[in-house]
Design a protein around this motif. Structure first.
Motif, PDB file in Angstrom:
ATOM      1  N   ALA A  40      -0.665  -8.863  -3.177  1.00  0.00           N
ATOM      2  CA  ALA A  40      -1.970  -7.998  -3.356  1.00  0.00           C
ATOM      3  C   ALA A  40      -1.606  -6.665  -3.331  1.00  0.00           C
ATOM      4  O   ALA A  40      -0.833  -6.325  -2.507  1.00  0.00           O
ATOM      5  N   PHE A  41      -2.403  -5.724  -3.869  1.00  0.00           N
ATOM      6  CA  PHE A  41      -2.268  -4.443  -3.628  1.00  0.00           C
ATOM      7  C   PHE A  41      -3.606  -3.809  -3.061  1.00  0.00           C
ATOM      8  O   PHE A  41      -4.577  -4.194  -3.353  1.00  0.00           O
ATOM      9  N   LEU A  42      -3.472  -2.729  -2.255  1.00  0.00           N
ATOM     10  CA  LEU A  42      -4.637  -2.035  -1.655  1.00  0.00           C
ATOM     11  C   LEU A  42      -4.318  -0.601  -1.388  1.00  0.00           C
ATOM     12  O   LEU A  42      -3.132  -0.275  -1.327  1.00  0.00           O
ATOM     13  N   ASN A  77       4.392   5.444   3.653  1.00  0.00           N
ATOM     14  CA  ASN A  77       3.882   6.647   3.948  1.00  0.00           C
ATOM     15  C   ASN A  77       4.739   7.634   3.125  1.00  0.00           C
ATOM     16  O   ASN A  77       5.702   7.705   3.162  1.00  0.00           O
ATOM     17  N   ASN A  78       4.123   8.026   1.959  1.00  0.00           N
ATOM     18  CA  ASN A  78       4.544   8.883   0.898  1.00  0.00           C
ATOM     19  C   ASN A  78       4.561  10.332   1.436  1.00  0.00           C
ATOM     20  O   ASN A  78       4.291  11.038   0.651  1.00  0.00           O
ATOM     21  N   MET A 100       0.884  -1.248  -0.011  1.00  0.00           N
ATOM     22  CA  MET A 100       0.203   0.084   0.069  1.00  0.00           C
ATOM     23  C   MET A 100       0.974   1.209  -0.084  1.00  0.00           C
ATOM     24  O   MET A 100       1.876   1.383   0.851  1.00  0.00           O
ATOM     25  N   ILE A 101       0.512   2.221  -0.698  1.00  0.00           N
ATOM     26  CA  ILE A 101       1.199   3.414  -0.934  1.00  0.00           C
ATOM     27  C   ILE A 101       0.191   4.286  -0.421  1.00  0.00           C
ATOM     28  O   ILE A 101      -0.983   4.493  -0.946  1.00  0.00           O
ATOM     29  N   ALA A 102       0.566   5.197   0.883  1.00  0.00           N
ATOM     30  CA  ALA A 102      -0.427   6.295   1.367  1.00  0.00           C
ATOM     31  C   ALA A 102      -0.041   7.691   1.298  1.00  0.00           C
ATOM     32  O   ALA A 102       1.320   7.821   1.607  1.00  0.00           O
TER      33      ALA A 102
END
Length: 193
Positions: A102-104, A40-41, A10-12
């Motif tokens: 998997a990606f979210l 955490n981008n 996950m990228i946020a």
């Protein structure tokens, strides 16, 4: 430490309102052999602190911090790997990557049986990619749309021809395959492509 059954990525960016729900939906899976890496981008809100707090309480959650919001190009694409295809931007390597990937998104939420059902389908049909449908929610409560792929299993390239001749099936396939989300990728397939 053994390899997890499923590794989530996950990228946020500035998702303090929704990220806890997204991560918890992964942790609440009926198949517990999972891990999730959250990047955490460069958030300017509490996103990083929330992920850190969750990670401290559950070893399956791994936080990766960007001090600034990192963009690969003007379109805002954030790569999964670097230009050489290595896992340099994630603290994971080919040997420890889960059996499936998997990606979210940080504003997504999974049904509790997502992993269990997708694994069952993938393992029983020896699928390299398993795809499920998506519900689009407004405010996390009201369904405003749905995307359901056709129920079919294509084992060879030739199997695509009849499916692609039917406009409705083609449209459903296109909409189902155009994103990373809502899919389970078999590890070797993911590494190869």
């Amino acid at each position: 430490m053994g390899r997890a059954k499923v590794t989530f990525f996950m990228i946020a960016y500035n998702e303090e309102k929704l990220i806890r729900r997204a991560i918890q939906s992964v942790l609440d899976q009926t198949e517990p052999d999972i891990e999730i890496y959250v990047r955490n981008n460069g958030s300017t809100d509490r996103t990083g602190a929330i992920v850190r707090e969750i990670a401290e309480g559950d070893g399956r959650v791994h936080l990766v911090e960007n001090k600034i919001n990192w963009r690969k190009d003007e379109a805002g694409e954030i790569p999964f790997t670097n230009e050489k295809g290595a896992f340099d931007i994630w603290p994971i390597n080919r040997e420890t990557l889960g059996d499936y990937v998997a990606f979210l998104d940080a504003d997504d939420s999974l049904q509790p049986t997502f992993v269990e059902e997708m694994l069952h389908t993938a393992e029983h049909s020896h699928a390299e990619i398993t795809v499920c449908g998506n519900f689009f929610m407004q405010d996390g409560k009201t369904s405003v749309g749905v995307r359901l792929p056709p129920s079919l299993c294509l084992r060879e390239k030739e199997g695509w021809r009849p499916a692609l001749r039917n406009f409705d099936t083609f449209a459903q396939l296109y909409n189902s395959f155009r994103t990373y989300w809502g899919k389970l990728f078999q590890r070797e397939f993911f590494l190869r492509h």
